[in-house]
Design a protein around this motif. Structure first.
Motif, PDB file in Angstrom:
ATOM      1  N   VAL A  78       0.840  -1.199   0.000  1.00 42.35           N
ATOM      2  CA  VAL A  78       0.000   0.000   0.000  1.00 42.35           C
ATOM      3  C   VAL A  78       0.876   1.251   0.000  1.00 42.35           C
ATOM      4  N   ALA A 107       1.392   3.920  -3.296  1.00 46.06           N
ATOM      5  CA  ALA A 107       0.949   5.307  -3.121  1.00 46.06           C
ATOM      6  C   ALA A 107       1.902   6.268  -3.812  1.00 46.06           C
ATOM      7  N   SER A 160      -6.350   4.766  -6.142  1.00 52.57           N
ATOM      8  CA  SER A 160      -6.415   3.695  -5.143  1.00 52.57           C
ATOM      9  C   SER A 160      -6.606   2.311  -5.728  1.00 52.57           C
ATOM     10  N   GLU A 212     -11.868  -1.432  -6.294  1.00 53.54           N
ATOM     11  CA  GLU A 212     -12.333  -1.891  -4.983  1.00 53.54           C
ATOM     12  C   GLU A 212     -12.755  -3.349  -5.077  1.00 53.54           C
TER      13      GLU A 212
END
Length: 362
Positions: free
Chosen positions: A289, A293, A301, A304
């Protein structure tokens, strides 16, 4: 283009565990209707539904102990002999219950694993992934780049790695679940083998006990002398080699591994760097993560992935495994509710300029 094949590694071993379950059922000293009923409930258990009652568990314990012992000795055991062997049968009953429970739990684990793979494959690419893939020159099947017609130009696996990592960043948590669950199944497969060995050992010890009782106890000799064995016991054996490897599972969805697989032996020099043939000087960011970034190729992101249902099911599966390690099987706590290789997870992103990104297994 979309590529899709069966998860052969999972399916192959699931069939082996199914054959173990069926052999267990056929060996039970129970009438046909009870066997059919247990068969339905065993399949339900594998599909995350708990329908076994206390009466079923009693039938499994007694029917399995007598059935397996009869099969090993090659002779029928009367009700009188069963009563006379009540206490001696208890260790065998316990071993058999751990054995069949571990088999069923492993089949339940495969259901979870295949459900997780299906969940992972649902999301399509984000706009950021689409833009990054087009900018990076990716097309048709993973890391194949749109290159200049020059022999000196080579696909740059560092650029590819950043694009793949960015497109897969929504799968970082899912990858951790895949690795953990497949390792659980590898460990559980070892438990199944261990419990089957325990069953065979208990049958062997019980056979020896029966011979001793026939020689030393007149009442037992009068009722059960036909149970005397010659010392040759029919043990149960299966193939326990899994159809996938642990390292494959641990590395799956790792962008570095994906690019190494696609670009094995490709030089990182003279590669396409989005504008000219030259060196790609941007950092390669870790598939975490925090690392993603900072990835400039695919911001955002990522897609999902809804893992709420899986997390709940996996928690129950883990509770059941922990209970089994303590010797507990079909308990209330465990009844509330599976190193697949890269051949059946998903290993390459298929990207086209006009089509959406699709996760594939092959």
């Amino acid at each position: 283009a979309v590529v899709s094949t069966q998860s052969t590694g999972i399916d192959k071993d699931e069939k082996r565990k199914e054959s173990m379950m069926i052999k267990f059922l056929t060996t039970l000293e129970l009438d046909l209707e009870l066997k059919k009923d247990l068969n339905d409930k065993f399949y339900a258990f594998a599909e995350l539904r708990d329908e076994l009652s206390e009466a079923d568990l009693d039938n499994i314990q007694t029917g399995a102990a007598i059935g397996f012992l009869q099969s090993a000795l090659g002779t029928k055991i009367s009700g009188t002999c069963e009563d006379l062997l009540f206490f001696e049968l208890q260790p065998l009953k316990k071993a058999q219950q751990k054995y069949i429970y571990s088999v069923l739990l492993m089949r339940r684990g495969y259901t979870l694993l295949k459900g997780l793979i299906n969940t992972i494959q649902k999301p399509t690419m984000t706009e950021e992934c689409y833009v990054g893939a087009v900018r990076g020159g990716m097309k048709f099947g993973g890391c194949n780049l749109c290159l200049k017609d020059s022999e000196g130009s080579q696909p740059c696996k560092m650029l590819c790695r950043n694009i793949l990592s960015g497109c897969l960043k929504g799968h970082i948590e899912a990858r951790e679940h895949l690795q953990r669950l497949t390792q659980d199944l590898v460990d559980l497969n070892g438990d199944v083998e261990s419990y089957l060995t325990e069953v065979n050992n208990e049958i062997s010890k019980l056979s020896s006990t029966i011979n001793t009782k026939i020689s030393t106890e007149q009442d037992f000799f009068s009722s059960c002398s036909d149970l005397k064995s010659s010392g040759s016991i029919n043990s149960i054996s299966y193939e326990f080699e899994l159809g996938y490897e642990r390292l494959d599972a641990m590395q799956s969805l790792d962008a570095s591994w994906l690019c190494t697989y696609v670009f094995s032996g490709v030089s990182e020099v003279n590669c396409w760097n989005r504008s000219t043939v030259g060196e790609y000087r941007v950092n390669v960011y870790e598939f975490t993560v925090e690392g993603q970034a900072q990835n400039p190729e695919v911001p955002g992101s990522g897609p999902e992935i809804d893992l709420e249902e899986f997390n709940s099911q996996y928690e129950s599966f883990t509770t059941s495994r922990n209970e089994l390690s303590k010797g507990n099987t079909f308990t209330e706590s465990s009844a509330d509710s599976l190193l697949p290789s890269f051949y059946f997870l998903f290993s390459i992103i298929t990207v086209t300029i006009l089509d959406t990104l699709t996760f594939v297994s092959f």
